[in-house]
Design an enzyme around this catalytic site. Structure first.
Site, PDB file in Angstrom:
ATOM      1  N   PHE A 147      61.884  44.102 109.355  1.00 30.00           N
ATOM      2  CA  PHE A 147      60.515  43.647 109.614  1.00 30.00           C
ATOM      3  C   PHE A 147      60.066  43.897 111.047  1.00 30.00           C
ATOM      4  O   PHE A 147      58.873  43.892 111.337  1.00 30.00           O
ATOM      5  CB  PHE A 147      60.395  42.136 109.302  1.00 30.00           C
ATOM      6  CG  PHE A 147      60.911  41.250 110.407  1.00 30.00           C
ATOM      7  CD1 PHE A 147      60.103  40.928 111.501  1.00 30.00           C
ATOM      8  CD2 PHE A 147      62.209  40.758 110.405  1.00 30.00           C
ATOM      9  CE1 PHE A 147      60.584  40.137 112.538  1.00 30.00           C
ATOM     10  CE2 PHE A 147      62.691  39.970 111.442  1.00 30.00           C
ATOM     11  CZ  PHE A 147      61.867  39.664 112.504  1.00 30.00           C
ATOM     12  N   SER A 224      69.908  43.410 109.453  1.00 28.35           N
ATOM     13  CA  SER A 224      70.944  42.499 109.948  1.00 28.35           C
ATOM     14  C   SER A 224      72.338  43.024 109.589  1.00 28.35           C
ATOM     15  O   SER A 224      72.503  43.807 108.645  1.00 28.35           O
ATOM     16  CB  SER A 224      70.729  41.117 109.341  1.00 28.35           C
ATOM     17  OG  SER A 224      70.779  41.227 107.937  1.00 28.35           O
ATOM     18  N   CYS A 279      65.971  44.675 118.385  1.00 26.21           N
ATOM     19  CA  CYS A 279      67.432  44.790 118.347  1.00 26.21           C
ATOM     20  C   CYS A 279      67.975  45.102 119.728  1.00 26.21           C
ATOM     21  O   CYS A 279      69.156  44.958 119.971  1.00 26.21           O
ATOM     22  CB  CYS A 279      67.862  45.846 117.351  1.00 26.21           C
ATOM     23  SG  CYS A 279      67.430  47.497 117.876  1.00 26.21           S
TER      24      CYS A 279
HETATM   25  P1  NAD Z   1      67.311  42.059 106.989  1.00 24.47           P
HETATM   26  O1  NAD Z   1      68.733  42.476 106.986  1.00 24.47           O
HETATM   27  O2  NAD Z   1      66.965  40.711 106.478  1.00 24.47           O
HETATM   28  O3  NAD Z   1      66.428  43.094 106.115  1.00 24.47           O
HETATM   29  C1  NAD Z   1      66.493  44.474 106.330  1.00 24.47           C
HETATM   30  C2  NAD Z   1      66.241  45.179 105.003  1.00 24.47           C
HETATM   31  O4  NAD Z   1      67.265  44.835 104.087  1.00 24.47           O
HETATM   32  C3  NAD Z   1      64.916  44.794 104.367  1.00 24.47           C
HETATM   33  O5  NAD Z   1      64.292  45.954 103.888  1.00 24.47           O
HETATM   34  C4  NAD Z   1      65.316  43.858 103.236  1.00 24.47           C
HETATM   35  O6  NAD Z   1      64.488  43.964 102.105  1.00 24.47           O
HETATM   36  C5  NAD Z   1      66.715  44.307 102.887  1.00 24.47           C
HETATM   37  N1  NAD Z   1      67.577  43.194 102.454  1.00 24.47           N
HETATM   38  C6  NAD Z   1      67.537  41.908 102.913  1.00 24.47           C
HETATM   39  N2  NAD Z   1      68.503  41.173 102.306  1.00 24.47           N
HETATM   40  C7  NAD Z   1      69.160  42.002 101.467  1.00 24.47           C
HETATM   41  C8  NAD Z   1      70.263  41.833 100.577  1.00 24.47           C
HETATM   42  N3  NAD Z   1      70.863  40.658 100.440  1.00 24.47           N
HETATM   43  N4  NAD Z   1      70.681  42.905  99.865  1.00 24.47           N
HETATM   44  C9  NAD Z   1      70.087  44.104 100.019  1.00 24.47           C
HETATM   45  N5  NAD Z   1      69.027  44.313 100.846  1.00 24.47           N
HETATM   46  C10 NAD Z   1      68.570  43.287 101.564  1.00 24.47           C
HETATM   47  O7  NAD Z   1      66.777  42.275 108.488  1.00 24.47           O
HETATM   48  P2  NAD Z   1      65.379  41.843 109.101  1.00 24.47           P
HETATM   49  O8  NAD Z   1      65.366  40.353 109.276  1.00 24.47           O
HETATM   50  O9  NAD Z   1      64.258  42.490 108.373  1.00 24.47           O
HETATM   51  O10 NAD Z   1      65.453  42.543 110.545  1.00 24.47           O
HETATM   52  C11 NAD Z   1      66.050  41.939 111.654  1.00 24.47           C
HETATM   53  C12 NAD Z   1      67.467  42.450 111.871  1.00 24.47           C
HETATM   54  O11 NAD Z   1      67.443  43.869 112.003  1.00 24.47           O
HETATM   55  C13 NAD Z   1      68.081  41.938 113.156  1.00 24.47           C
HETATM   56  O12 NAD Z   1      69.431  41.600 112.908  1.00 24.47           O
HETATM   57  C14 NAD Z   1      67.993  43.121 114.103  1.00 24.47           C
HETATM   58  O13 NAD Z   1      68.960  43.149 115.133  1.00 24.47           O
HETATM   59  C15 NAD Z   1      68.198  44.246 113.152  1.00 24.47           C
HETATM   60  N6  NAD Z   1      67.690  45.488 113.698  1.00 24.47           N
HETATM   61  C16 NAD Z   1      68.601  46.380 114.158  1.00 24.47           C
HETATM   62  C17 NAD Z   1      68.166  47.562 114.739  1.00 24.47           C
HETATM   63  C18 NAD Z   1      69.171  48.538 115.277  1.00 24.47           C
HETATM   64  O14 NAD Z   1      68.773  49.607 115.702  1.00 24.47           O
HETATM   65  N7  NAD Z   1      70.463  48.227 115.286  1.00 24.47           N
HETATM   66  C19 NAD Z   1      66.798  47.844 114.840  1.00 24.47           C
HETATM   67  C20 NAD Z   1      65.891  46.917 114.346  1.00 24.47           C
HETATM   68  C21 NAD Z   1      66.354  45.733 113.775  1.00 24.47           C
END
Ligand code: NAD
Length: 482
Positions: A147, A224, A279
């Protein structure tokens, strides 16, 4: 209700359930996002698979013309995309401009694909034998995005994937799909052949279907750490290439010889920018030696002056966090720090009215074993700590399971070299608070912040979306005419 974009048409999701897309500053419901199904994924992958042969055969110089057109359309609608991005995510207009601009830079970089995907050639690897390698596209790729950067993160992947001749399925975050829907509307105007780019809205059912579909060659994930691990394990066990970028816990070290005022304000901006939801956001400031008091006094003063509000208001310095549950999770982490013996120097938890707001919060006396020192906060919380040497600061950083980024503030070249050489995170800042690699470099952390080997965008993105083929040839002369 958000619709899917499949085979060049906007179609209804087959999912029966949906989630609200909420403006986090006002709590207004902007739209609904369907929770798509494996059936939606099957349709999108089938369209992408059908489009692949002709797209692959389209000369690369012709493929990038669609990206040039998209770049012009993105510039022409820049302000609209920025406003939408702020409405569904909550970040300020300045931050949204950065989000969209960084995304456009990915498109611009991928326009260089005619050169980026060139192969290599050697004559006479043995007498009369030549060798050549080319990079070939592989088929259907998918990306699953978070997001926190509704515009930029999807652009980390698909421009490189399609410019190199693959076809694509994007699953944006169900919390912020509207920016991508708008961008797909622009893509449609470029005349891109149907099936080359597809969008499926949804959540985990769509993710799992993409990670197991036999015709998906590779998956890019950002989100995440638990989900990154799940996507990596599921995708690779189904024979796919996977690059999965996970969560982070980022440390910023200030040495006593640093340019103090600039370093401290840079650290604060890193921690509270996008309300801490980056991130690459700093989380723990480690002051080395005797600069701790200077750092804490100034941080508290600067943090107290931050104006929070609706990101759409140009006067706002910092917007809300994404959701009520996120706000409650951060409140819980602040509480845990107090129970663990840290001192809350500035408590941002008291806000009245609508919206998921938390003012900058400053916590001092943070030590490595505290929960707040270990977990990703993803909110505007400054943790202050100190150590007696650079070596012990690096030791602390390297004890974290995460290794996305870390920054050092100093005027010493020797200290900077030691930090670059020894700190585990894969993206480092020297007197820089948010060391985000540009589109033409590659992006990705290490340890629990990244699963895979080839990182996102730039030269590594080209490697991820193509496979090497080597041809070795010998031609015997069999005519007197040639
Ligand atoms: P999230 O893991 O909740 O969601 C990311 C994606 O995974 C979404 O599209 C979601 O629909 C999907 N998803 C969520 N739960 C799932 C499940 N149980 N099974 C399969 N798919 C699932 O992450 P978020 O809250 O949208 O984003 C924030 C996180 O992203 C933070 O931890 C941040 O550090 C990380 N992030 C990392 C980077 C990087 O470059 N390392 C960049 C941006 C964000």
């Amino acid at each position: 209700m958000v619709r899917n974009y499949i085979d060049g048409r906007w179609v209804d999701s087959t999912g029966r359930e949906s989630v609200d897309i909420i403006n986090p500053a006002t709590e207004e419901v902007l739209d609904k996002c369907p929770l798509g199904t494996a059936e939606d994924v099957n349709r999108a992958v089938a369209a992408a698979q059908a489009a692949f042969p002709a797209w692959r055969q389209t000369p690369v110089i012709d493929r990038v013309q669609y990206l040039f057109k998209l770049k012009s359309l993105l510039e022409a609608t820049f302000d609209e995309i920025v406003a939408l991005n702020t409405a569904e995510h909550g970040k300020t207009l300045v931050e949204s401009r950065g989000d969209v601009r960084r995304g456009i830079q990915m498109v611009e970089t991928a326009c260089g694909m005619p050169s980026l995907m060139m192969g290599q050639c050697s004559e006479d690897v043995a007498a009369g034998i030549d060798s050549m390698s080319v990079r070939q596209p592989m088929g259907v790729f998918a990306a699953i995005t978070p997001f926190n950067f509704p515009a930029m993160v999807p652009f980390w992947f698909w421009p490189f994937a399609i410019a190199s001749g693959n076809t694509f399925v994007l699953k944006p975050s169900e919390r912020v799909p509207l920016t991508q829907v708008k961008i797909f509307g622009l893509l449609e105007k470029t005349g891109l052949p149907k099936g080359v780019m597809n969008l499926v809205a949804g959540s985990k059912d769509v993710v799992n279907a993409l990670c197991t579909h036999p015709d998906v060659k590779g998956v890019s994930f950002v989100g995440s750490t638990p989900v990154a691990k799940h996507v990596y394990q599921t995708g690779t066990s189904h024979g796919k290439r996977v690059q999965a970028l996970g969560g982070a816990k980022n440390f910023m070290v200030i040495l006593p010889d640093a340019a103090m005022d600039t370093s401290i304000s840079t650290c604060l901006e890193s921690i509270i920018g996008c309300a801490g939801q980056r991130c690459l956001a700093g989380s723990v400031i480690i002051s080395v030696g005797d600069c701790a008091k200077t750092v804490s006094d100034r941080i508290v003063r600067l943090a107290s002056d931050v104006r929070i509000g609706n990101g759409a208001d140009p006067q706002t310095h910092m917007g809300p966090v994404i959701s009520r549950s996120s706000l409650e999770r951060i409140h819980g982490l602040i509480q845990s720090a107090a129970l663990d013996g840290a001192q809350i120097l500035l408590d941002g938890r008291q806000t009245a009215g609508r919206g998921y707001f938390l003012k900058p919060t400053v916590i001092a006396g943070v030590t490595p074993k505290m929960r707040i020192a270990q977990e990703e906060i993803f909110g505007p919380v400054v943790c202050l700590a100190n150590t007696d040497s650079l070596a012990s600061a690096i030791q602390w950083i390297n004890s974290s399971p995460f290794a996305n980024t870390a920054s050092l503030f100093t005027n010493s070249g020797a200290a900077a070299r030691q930090f670059s050489y020894e700190a585990a995170p894969a993206m480092l800042g020297l007197n820089i608070g948010v060391p985000a690699p540009m589109a033409y470099y590659s992006f990705g952390g290490a340890k629990d912040s990244f699963f895979g080997d080839v990182k996102a965008h730039g030269a590594q993105g080209v490697l991820f979306f193509t496979d090497q083929k080597v041809t070795i040839s010998r031609w015997k002369k069999n005519s007197n005419i040639w």
